[in-house]
Design a protein around this motif. Sequence first.
Motif, PDB file in Angstrom:
ATOM      1  N   ALA A 108       0.846  -1.197   0.000  1.00  0.00           N
ATOM      2  CA  ALA A 108       0.000   0.000   0.000  1.00  0.00           C
ATOM      3  C   ALA A 108       0.879   1.244   0.000  1.00  0.00           C
ATOM      4  N   GLY A 109       0.408   2.275  -0.679  1.00  0.00           N
ATOM      5  CA  GLY A 109       1.085   3.556  -0.667  1.00  0.00           C
ATOM      6  C   GLY A 109       2.055   3.783  -1.805  1.00  0.00           C
ATOM      7  N   ILE A 110       2.265   2.782  -2.640  1.00  0.00           N
ATOM      8  CA  ILE A 110       3.183   2.954  -3.771  1.00  0.00           C
ATOM      9  C   ILE A 110       2.428   3.114  -5.083  1.00  0.00           C
ATOM     10  N   GLU A 111       1.118   3.089  -5.007  1.00  0.00           N
ATOM     11  CA  GLU A 111       0.291   3.133  -6.207  1.00  0.00           C
ATOM     12  C   GLU A 111       0.019   4.570  -6.647  1.00  0.00           C
ATOM     13  N   ASP A 112      -0.245   4.691  -7.941  1.00  0.00           N
ATOM     14  CA  ASP A 112      -0.706   5.954  -8.503  1.00  0.00           C
ATOM     15  C   ASP A 112      -2.225   6.030  -8.483  1.00  0.00           C
ATOM     16  N   LEU A 113      -2.861   4.873  -8.460  1.00  0.00           N
ATOM     17  CA  LEU A 113      -4.324   4.773  -8.443  1.00  0.00           C
ATOM     18  C   LEU A 113      -4.715   3.528  -7.672  1.00  0.00           C
ATOM     19  N   THR A 114      -5.744   3.648  -6.845  1.00  0.00           N
ATOM     20  CA  THR A 114      -6.337   2.498  -6.173  1.00  0.00           C
ATOM     21  C   THR A 114      -7.682   2.236  -6.824  1.00  0.00           C
ATOM     22  N   MET A 115      -7.906   0.988  -7.207  1.00  0.00           N
ATOM     23  CA  MET A 115      -9.135   0.623  -7.906  1.00  0.00           C
ATOM     24  C   MET A 115      -9.789  -0.565  -7.209  1.00  0.00           C
ATOM     25  N   PRO A 116     -11.045  -0.415  -6.769  1.00  0.00           N
ATOM     26  CA  PRO A 116     -11.746  -1.578  -6.205  1.00  0.00           C
ATOM     27  C   PRO A 116     -11.921  -2.655  -7.288  1.00  0.00           C
ATOM     28  N   ASN A 117     -11.596  -3.877  -6.940  1.00  0.00           N
ATOM     29  CA  ASN A 117     -11.694  -4.995  -7.875  1.00  0.00           C
ATOM     30  C   ASN A 117     -12.886  -5.874  -7.485  1.00  0.00           C
ATOM     31  N   ASP A 118     -14.033  -5.227  -7.359  1.00  0.00           N
ATOM     32  CA  ASP A 118     -15.233  -5.913  -6.888  1.00  0.00           C
ATOM     33  C   ASP A 118     -16.339  -5.945  -7.932  1.00  0.00           C
ATOM     34  N   ARG A 119     -15.949  -5.756  -9.188  1.00  0.00           N
ATOM     35  CA  ARG A 119     -16.918  -5.761 -10.293  1.00  0.00           C
ATOM     36  C   ARG A 119     -16.423  -6.720 -11.367  1.00  0.00           C
ATOM     37  N   ALA A 120     -17.144  -6.762 -12.450  1.00  0.00           N
ATOM     38  CA  ALA A 120     -16.721  -7.587 -13.583  1.00  0.00           C
ATOM     39  C   ALA A 120     -15.343  -7.122 -14.060  1.00  0.00           C
ATOM     40  N   ILE A 121     -14.514  -8.066 -14.473  1.00  0.00           N
ATOM     41  CA  ILE A 121     -13.160  -7.761 -14.920  1.00  0.00           C
ATOM     42  C   ILE A 121     -13.175  -6.690 -16.011  1.00  0.00           C
ATOM     43  N   HIS A 122     -14.087  -6.813 -16.946  1.00  0.00           N
ATOM     44  CA  HIS A 122     -14.164  -5.855 -18.049  1.00  0.00           C
ATOM     45  C   HIS A 122     -14.399  -4.436 -17.537  1.00  0.00           C
ATOM     46  N   GLU A 123     -15.270  -4.282 -16.565  1.00  0.00           N
ATOM     47  CA  GLU A 123     -15.547  -2.948 -16.016  1.00  0.00           C
ATOM     48  C   GLU A 123     -14.316  -2.355 -15.340  1.00  0.00           C
ATOM     49  N   VAL A 124     -13.628  -3.152 -14.560  1.00  0.00           N
ATOM     50  CA  VAL A 124     -12.417  -2.688 -13.880  1.00  0.00           C
ATOM     51  C   VAL A 124     -11.366  -2.304 -14.921  1.00  0.00           C
ATOM     52  N   ALA A 125     -11.181  -3.159 -15.912  1.00  0.00           N
ATOM     53  CA  ALA A 125     -10.179  -2.895 -16.955  1.00  0.00           C
ATOM     54  C   ALA A 125     -10.487  -1.611 -17.712  1.00  0.00           C
ATOM     55  N   VAL A 126     -11.739  -1.397 -18.063  1.00  0.00           N
ATOM     56  CA  VAL A 126     -12.111  -0.180 -18.798  1.00  0.00           C
ATOM     57  C   VAL A 126     -11.837   1.056 -17.952  1.00  0.00           C
ATOM     58  N   ASP A 127     -12.155   0.998 -16.670  1.00  0.00           N
ATOM     59  CA  ASP A 127     -11.883   2.142 -15.793  1.00  0.00           C
ATOM     60  C   ASP A 127     -10.383   2.441 -15.716  1.00  0.00           C
ATOM     61  N   ILE A 128      -9.572   1.403 -15.634  1.00  0.00           N
ATOM     62  CA  ILE A 128      -8.123   1.596 -15.588  1.00  0.00           C
ATOM     63  C   ILE A 128      -7.617   2.156 -16.914  1.00  0.00           C
ATOM     64  N   LEU A 129      -8.071   1.595 -18.022  1.00  0.00           N
ATOM     65  CA  LEU A 129      -7.655   2.090 -19.334  1.00  0.00           C
ATOM     66  C   LEU A 129      -8.058   3.548 -19.530  1.00  0.00           C
ATOM     67  N   ASP A 130      -9.240   3.917 -19.070  1.00  0.00           N
ATOM     68  CA  ASP A 130      -9.671   5.327 -19.126  1.00  0.00           C
ATOM     69  C   ASP A 130      -8.724   6.208 -18.330  1.00  0.00           C
ATOM     70  N   TRP A 131      -8.385   5.786 -17.124  1.00  0.00           N
ATOM     71  CA  TRP A 131      -7.506   6.567 -16.259  1.00  0.00           C
ATOM     72  C   TRP A 131      -6.124   6.739 -16.885  1.00  0.00           C
ATOM     73  N   ILE A 132      -5.593   5.656 -17.474  1.00  0.00           N
ATOM     74  CA  ILE A 132      -4.267   5.717 -18.097  1.00  0.00           C
ATOM     75  C   ILE A 132      -4.302   6.555 -19.369  1.00  0.00           C
ATOM     76  N   GLY A 133      -5.475   6.563 -20.024  1.00  0.00           N
ATOM     77  CA  GLY A 133      -5.587   7.296 -21.271  1.00  0.00           C
ATOM     78  C   GLY A 133      -5.408   6.415 -22.499  1.00  0.00           C
ATOM     79  N   TRP A 134      -5.592   5.104 -22.330  1.00  0.00           N
ATOM     80  CA  TRP A 134      -5.439   4.175 -23.444  1.00  0.00           C
ATOM     81  C   TRP A 134      -6.752   3.856 -24.128  1.00  0.00           C
ATOM     82  N   ALA A 135      -7.849   4.268 -23.553  1.00  0.00           N
ATOM     83  CA  ALA A 135      -9.158   3.896 -24.118  1.00  0.00           C
ATOM     84  C   ALA A 135      -9.539   4.804 -25.275  1.00  0.00           C
TER      85      ALA A 135
END
Length: 135
Positions: A108-135
């Motif tokens: 903990a504490g070394i991340e640039d973003l914390t993302m709850p992994n309590d949803r469908a994998i696709h939803e989590v991945a899309v949120d991360i890709l949006d944040w990174i700017g790859w979507a």
Amino acid sequence: PYAVLDLDWLAWLGPEDEAMHQRVLLENLAAVVENYLALGVQLFVLAYAVRDAAQLQVLKAALGMPVKVVRLTVSLSEIARRLRSDVTTGRQDDLREAEAWLAVSRGAGIEDLTMPNDRAIHEVAVDILDWIGWA
């Protein structure tokens, strides 16, 4: 072009020797990244549990490129539920390790973003890709 690498697979060997595993991981990571770069791959998604800032710095140095760290969070009970479907003893070891990491907030504490992994994998991945700017 992108590549997805599960870093655990780059150092899955016996016997259990943490220093050896880290050395092999870094050497294999550098070689695999070099191979992908030669093919024109520019983006990498790495899956790995990083224990602390020192280990993160070593990984960044081996990669030789900017790194953004996303910490996926989920409750211990959900981790147990997910691992229960695999009957191997290794998964029970993974559960004990997850419990130990959560108890001391390891990683903990070394991340640039914390993302709850309590949803469908696709939803989590899309949120991360949006944040990174790859979507």
